[in-house]
Scaffold this motif. Structure first.
Motif, mmCIF file in Angstrom:
data_model
loop_
_atom_site.group_PDB
_atom_site.id
_atom_site.type_symbol
_atom_site.label_atom_id
_atom_site.label_comp_id
_atom_site.label_asym_id
_atom_site.label_seq_id
_atom_site.Cartn_x
_atom_site.Cartn_y
_atom_site.Cartn_z
ATOM 1 N N THR A 170 35.736 -74.671 -38.098
ATOM 2 C CA THR A 170 36.807 -74.574 -37.006
ATOM 3 C C THR A 170 37.828 -74.012 -37.507
ATOM 4 O O THR A 170 38.610 -74.801 -38.424
ATOM 5 C CB THR A 170 36.573 -75.918 -36.126
ATOM 6 N N ILE A 171 38.613 -72.889 -37.113
ATOM 7 C CA ILE A 171 39.484 -72.283 -37.702
ATOM 8 C C ILE A 171 40.787 -72.152 -36.551
ATOM 9 O O ILE A 171 40.595 -71.722 -35.501
ATOM 10 C CB ILE A 171 39.205 -70.982 -38.556
ATOM 11 N N PRO A 172 41.983 -72.446 -37.079
ATOM 12 C CA PRO A 172 43.056 -72.030 -36.242
ATOM 13 C C PRO A 172 43.324 -70.540 -35.975
ATOM 14 O O PRO A 172 42.677 -69.544 -36.903
ATOM 15 C CB PRO A 172 44.259 -72.593 -36.828
ATOM 16 N N VAL A 211 34.746 -74.431 -29.453
ATOM 17 C CA VAL A 211 36.385 -74.702 -29.341
ATOM 18 C C VAL A 211 36.624 -76.279 -29.850
ATOM 19 O O VAL A 211 35.988 -77.077 -29.233
ATOM 20 C CB VAL A 211 37.080 -74.433 -28.109
ATOM 21 N N THR A 212 37.537 -76.557 -30.463
ATOM 22 C CA THR A 212 37.860 -77.772 -30.990
ATOM 23 C C THR A 212 39.458 -78.080 -30.294
ATOM 24 O O THR A 212 40.227 -77.302 -30.435
ATOM 25 C CB THR A 212 37.664 -78.194 -32.443
ATOM 26 N N SER A 272 28.399 -71.076 -37.782
ATOM 27 C CA SER A 272 29.252 -70.906 -36.523
ATOM 28 C C SER A 272 30.505 -71.026 -36.681
ATOM 29 O O SER A 272 30.961 -72.111 -37.260
ATOM 30 C CB SER A 272 28.614 -71.713 -35.385
ATOM 31 N N ILE A 273 31.425 -69.967 -36.200
ATOM 32 C CA ILE A 273 32.859 -70.146 -36.199
ATOM 33 C C ILE A 273 33.255 -70.722 -34.996
ATOM 34 O O ILE A 273 33.103 -70.151 -33.747
ATOM 35 C CB ILE A 273 33.592 -68.820 -36.479
ATOM 36 N N TRP A 274 34.054 -71.689 -35.058
ATOM 37 C CA TRP A 274 34.562 -72.320 -33.702
ATOM 38 C C TRP A 274 36.133 -72.250 -33.648
ATOM 39 O O TRP A 274 36.603 -72.040 -34.665
ATOM 40 C CB TRP A 274 34.196 -73.832 -33.678
ATOM 41 N N ASP A 324 25.231 -74.036 -29.977
ATOM 42 C CA ASP A 324 26.670 -74.172 -30.076
ATOM 43 C C ASP A 324 27.162 -74.195 -28.543
ATOM 44 O O ASP A 324 26.523 -74.456 -27.574
ATOM 45 C CB ASP A 324 26.861 -72.594 -30.680
ATOM 46 N N GLY A 325 28.316 -73.444 -28.548
ATOM 47 C CA GLY A 325 28.838 -73.475 -27.032
ATOM 48 C C GLY A 325 29.781 -74.785 -26.741
ATOM 49 O O GLY A 325 30.027 -74.934 -25.301
ATOM 50 N N TYR A 326 30.143 -75.516 -27.582
ATOM 51 C CA TYR A 326 30.823 -76.926 -27.216
ATOM 52 C C TYR A 326 32.235 -76.670 -27.379
ATOM 53 O O TYR A 326 32.974 -76.161 -28.086
ATOM 54 C CB TYR A 326 30.391 -77.893 -28.332
#
Length: 369
Positions: free
Chosen positions: A293-295, A43-44, A15-17, A106-108
């Motif tokens: 999690t990527i910018p 999203v983080t 999963s990509i956040w 997911d979805g966090y």
């Protein structure tokens, strides 16, 4: 229409956040667009991200002015601003959280406790409870640093049914201790007769900072050919720990009650060495049941020239060899992880302090442009 290369990563179980949050980005439809077009599933955030969002924008000024009317600290004002943004992001990601009946996959959206509390267990637990209650969304994750005191807080939070993103993990020993905190928290909750089938957690293993610190040591030891390899090798070894821990009889007993594994999340994935490709820490670690999690700039780079394929379990012999050579050279990875943890806490303290100062300026009427 061609499928985004970022979206294709999900075909391999990862999963990509997005490691970014900003009020204008949320309300303008930017987040929804990334969900639709790139398959972003979470999203983080962290103090540095919020510092940039609030300090460099006038979007928050009306809320700061309103909150300033009461007897309230600048830190309390910050959390009111952050909670508002996180709630909105949670609502946008709610359909992802409920996707195809897989509630909790997911979805966090992650919101971090104050970095000032990194070594204060009881205060961290109290703030985790407060943030969980005030956001009031099942798809929020409270970020707690993976310090020794933070892991005690993590276990307590999990036992209370709070989703936790354990952050600032740099070493294999501390990562395994994180899985223990999660599992122990679930066991306590189950022993109390409470449900555990709705709790989710990720363990955020930081990457690029490892190489930044270790690479000069490698040069000094005559191992320059291993530059840029240690973080990826460490991550691959962490994934081996993940597969072992979450296949034991102990874990299966919890899984039978509906528990889901605590996924590894790759963080600090923007490459900071121009000698390597800007998608390095995405490309090498695509694998099943993980999160990256990527910018924004890394997401855009991957969309442009990524090459999605499952690689996390590839070249394990090489990863083992890299770590063995590092150890043989006398580079103490436990000491490296401890230094990075301490530096990481400070790197979040500084922007958080700057953020509180910016709020103070706006309270005094010196609004930012």
């Amino acid at each position: 229409m061609n499928v985004s290369k970022v979206k294709q990563i999900h075909e391999f179980g990862q999963s990509i956040w997005l490691d970014f949050i900003d009020r204008k980005f949320i309300v303008s439809g930017g987040l929804q667009k990334l969900i639709d077009e790139d398959g972003v599933k979470g999203v983080t955030s962290n103090p540095a991200i919020f510092e940039k969002a609030i300090s460099n924008s006038s979007d928050y000024n009306p809320d700061i002015a309103e909150h300033s009317k009461g007897d309230i600290t600048n830190e309390e004002i910050f959390f009111k601003l952050a909670i508002s943004d996180v709630r909105q992001a949670c609502d946008i990601l709610w359909p992802v959280y409920n996707e195809e009946g897989l509630v909790g996959a997911d979805g966090y959206v992650s919101l971090e406790v104050s970095p000032f509390l990194a070594t204060d267990t009881l205060a961290t637990i109290d703030q985790a409870r407060q943030l969980w209650q005030e956001v009031g969304r099942d798809n929020v994750m409270v970020k707690i640093p993976g310090t020794e005191s933070g892991l005690v807080a993590t276990q307590a939070a999990i036992s209370e049914g709070i989703n936790v993103n354990v952050t600032l993990l740099f070493g294999l020993d501390r990562y395994e201790a994180t899985t223990e905190a999660y599992i122990s928290g679930l066991e306590k909750r189950a022993a109390d007769g409470l449900s555990i089938d709705h709790i989710s957690s990720v363990a955020s293993f930081f990457l690029s900072r490892i190489d930044i610190l270790v690479d000069p040591f490698l040069d000094d030891k005559g191992l320059g050919e291993l530059r840029g390899e240690v973080a990826i090798a460490s991550a691959k070894m962490a994934y081996q720990t993940y597969e072992r821990v979450f296949s034991t009889d102990r874990w299966k007993a919890l899984a039978a009650k509906g528990a889901v594994p605590q996924r590894l999340l790759w963080a600090s994935t923007s490459n900071k060495n121009p000698a390597f490709t800007d998608t390095r820490y995405v490309e090498a670690l695509i694998g099943d049941s993980t999160v990256n999690t990527i910018p924004m700039e890394t997401l855009e780079a991957y969309r442009d020239h990524g090459n999605p394929a499952s690689r996390l379990n590839a070249d394990l012999d090489k990863a083992i060899e890299v770590m063995a050579r590092v150890k043989a050279a006398g580079i103490d990875m436990v000491a490296v992880a401890k230094q990075l943890e301490e530096e990481g806490i400070e790197k979040f303290n500084q922007p958080f302090q700057k953020l509180l100062g910016a709020i103070e300026l706006q309270k005094q009427g010196n609004h930012l442009d």
